[in-house]
Scaffold this active site. Structure first.
Site, PDB file in Angstrom:
ATOM      1  N   ASN A   1      -4.991 -23.005  65.304  1.00 11.23           N
ATOM      2  CA  ASN A   1      -4.335 -24.064  66.076  1.00 11.23           C
ATOM      3  C   ASN A   1      -4.450 -23.787  67.570  1.00 11.23           C
ATOM      4  O   ASN A   1      -4.620 -24.716  68.370  1.00 11.23           O
ATOM      5  CB  ASN A   1      -2.861 -24.198  65.666  1.00 11.23           C
TER       6      ASN A   1
ATOM      7  N   MET B   1       5.159 -16.651  63.162  1.00  4.62           N
ATOM      8  CA  MET B   1       5.890 -16.471  61.913  1.00  4.62           C
ATOM      9  C   MET B   1       7.213 -15.735  62.105  1.00  4.62           C
ATOM     10  O   MET B   1       7.623 -14.929  61.271  1.00  4.62           O
ATOM     11  CB  MET B   1       5.009 -15.729  60.903  1.00  4.62           C
ATOM     12  N   ARG B   2       7.891 -16.015  63.190  1.00  4.68           N
ATOM     13  CA  ARG B   2       9.215 -15.443  63.438  1.00  4.68           C
ATOM     14  C   ARG B   2      10.209 -16.562  63.701  1.00  4.68           C
ATOM     15  O   ARG B   2       9.896 -17.522  64.411  1.00  4.68           O
ATOM     16  CB  ARG B   2       9.201 -14.508  64.648  1.00  4.68           C
TER      17      ARG B   2
ATOM     18  N   LEU C   1      13.235 -17.937  65.616  1.00  7.56           N
ATOM     19  CA  LEU C   1      13.788 -17.673  66.936  1.00  7.56           C
ATOM     20  C   LEU C   1      15.298 -17.905  66.931  1.00  7.56           C
ATOM     21  O   LEU C   1      15.788 -18.871  66.343  1.00  7.56           O
ATOM     22  CB  LEU C   1      13.126 -18.564  67.976  1.00  7.56           C
TER      23      LEU C   1
ATOM     24  N   ASN D   1       6.726 -26.894  67.622  1.00  4.62           N
ATOM     25  CA  ASN D   1       6.235 -26.122  66.482  1.00  4.62           C
ATOM     26  C   ASN D   1       5.428 -27.024  65.562  1.00  4.62           C
ATOM     27  O   ASN D   1       5.669 -28.232  65.477  1.00  4.62           O
ATOM     28  CB  ASN D   1       7.410 -25.532  65.704  1.00  4.62           C
TER      29      ASN D   1
ATOM     30  N   HIS E   1       4.416 -27.331  61.503  1.00  9.61           N
ATOM     31  CA  HIS E   1       4.806 -26.828  60.178  1.00  9.61           C
ATOM     32  C   HIS E   1       3.917 -27.477  59.124  1.00  9.61           C
ATOM     33  O   HIS E   1       3.698 -28.700  59.159  1.00  9.61           O
ATOM     34  CB  HIS E   1       6.270 -27.154  59.885  1.00  9.61           C
TER      35      HIS E   1
ATOM     36  N   ASP F   1      12.935 -25.047  61.013  1.00  9.63           N
ATOM     37  CA  ASP F   1      12.089 -26.231  60.820  1.00  9.63           C
ATOM     38  C   ASP F   1      12.933 -27.503  60.746  1.00  9.63           C
ATOM     39  O   ASP F   1      12.664 -28.403  59.947  1.00  9.63           O
ATOM     40  CB  ASP F   1      11.240 -26.079  59.551  1.00  9.63           C
TER      41      ASP F   1
END
Length: 210
Positions: free
Chosen positions: A16, A92-93, A95, A109, A111, A147
């Protein structure tokens, strides 16, 4: 008017990231990539950035005893490079509110599912296990949940008979590479207006004004 300065956070290959770099180079996204940060020293995303002359810094999660210390290190790098928009491109963390509040309304973000369905780290596995016929990807603003922020753009792909996580992920990724740069472009151009959970995309009138 000053250009937006993007800070892109990654954890892996950076595909990406590559699509965003290409969009910036074409002039589709009128912004500058100020820094790329990865939470793993061997993340290929760092190499992609360096090949383009973009500052690339590893901030290694396991080097910090507490998540708060890790996030403070991230924020220090972002702020030192004048970042105005944080882009999570396969980061992949999760926040914490501390980080999110530092860039409220300025974190995007991508997803790999049609949110609010299948949040979390195993979206393709979960979609296949549930038996859905359609999956896809979602670009959204980041809030304090997982998300759960307001949705900017989505793209759907069919789930085919015999799909594996890998085959589904490959088709979804093609759409990620399309809608993530497009969403960043809308943000940078000031064409996103958020009202609660709803994100309105403003159209450009003749003459270039909104």
């Amino acid at each position: 008017m000053c250009k937006e300065r993007l800070g892109i956070l990654c954890s892996g290959r950076g595909s990406n990231l590559a699509s965003i770099i290409e969009a910036v180079e074409r002039g589709d996204i009128p912004a500058e990539i100020a820094i790329v940060i990865a939470d793993k020293a061997d993340a290929y995303a760092l190499e992609r950035a360096r090949e383009k002359g973009i500052p690339a810094v590893p901030v290694i999660y396991r080097d910090y005893a507490e998540r708060a210390d890790f996030e403070r290190a991230l924020l220090k790098e972002l702020q030192a490079h004048g970042v105005t928009l944080v882009v999570l491109a396969g980061f992949m963390r999760i926040l914490s509110p501390i980080f999110v509040h530092a860039y409220t309304g300025r974190i995007l973000n991508i997803h790999p599912a049609l949110l609010p369905s299948f949040p979390g780290a195993h979206a393709h596995r979960d979609a296949l296990a549930y038996g859905v016929k359609v999956s896809g990807c979602t670009v959204h603003f980041v809030d304090e949940g997982m998300d759960s922020g307001p949705i900017i753009m989505q793209a759907a792909v069919p789930v085919l008979e015999g799909d594996t996580e890998e085959t589904l992920a490959a088709r979804v990724l093609e759409q990620e590479h399309r809608i993530f740069p497009a969403s960043i472009k809308l943000y940078v151009e000031g064409r996103l207006r958020t009202d609660g959970r709803k994100v309105q995309i403003l159209h450009v009138a003749e003459g270039g004004s909104l």
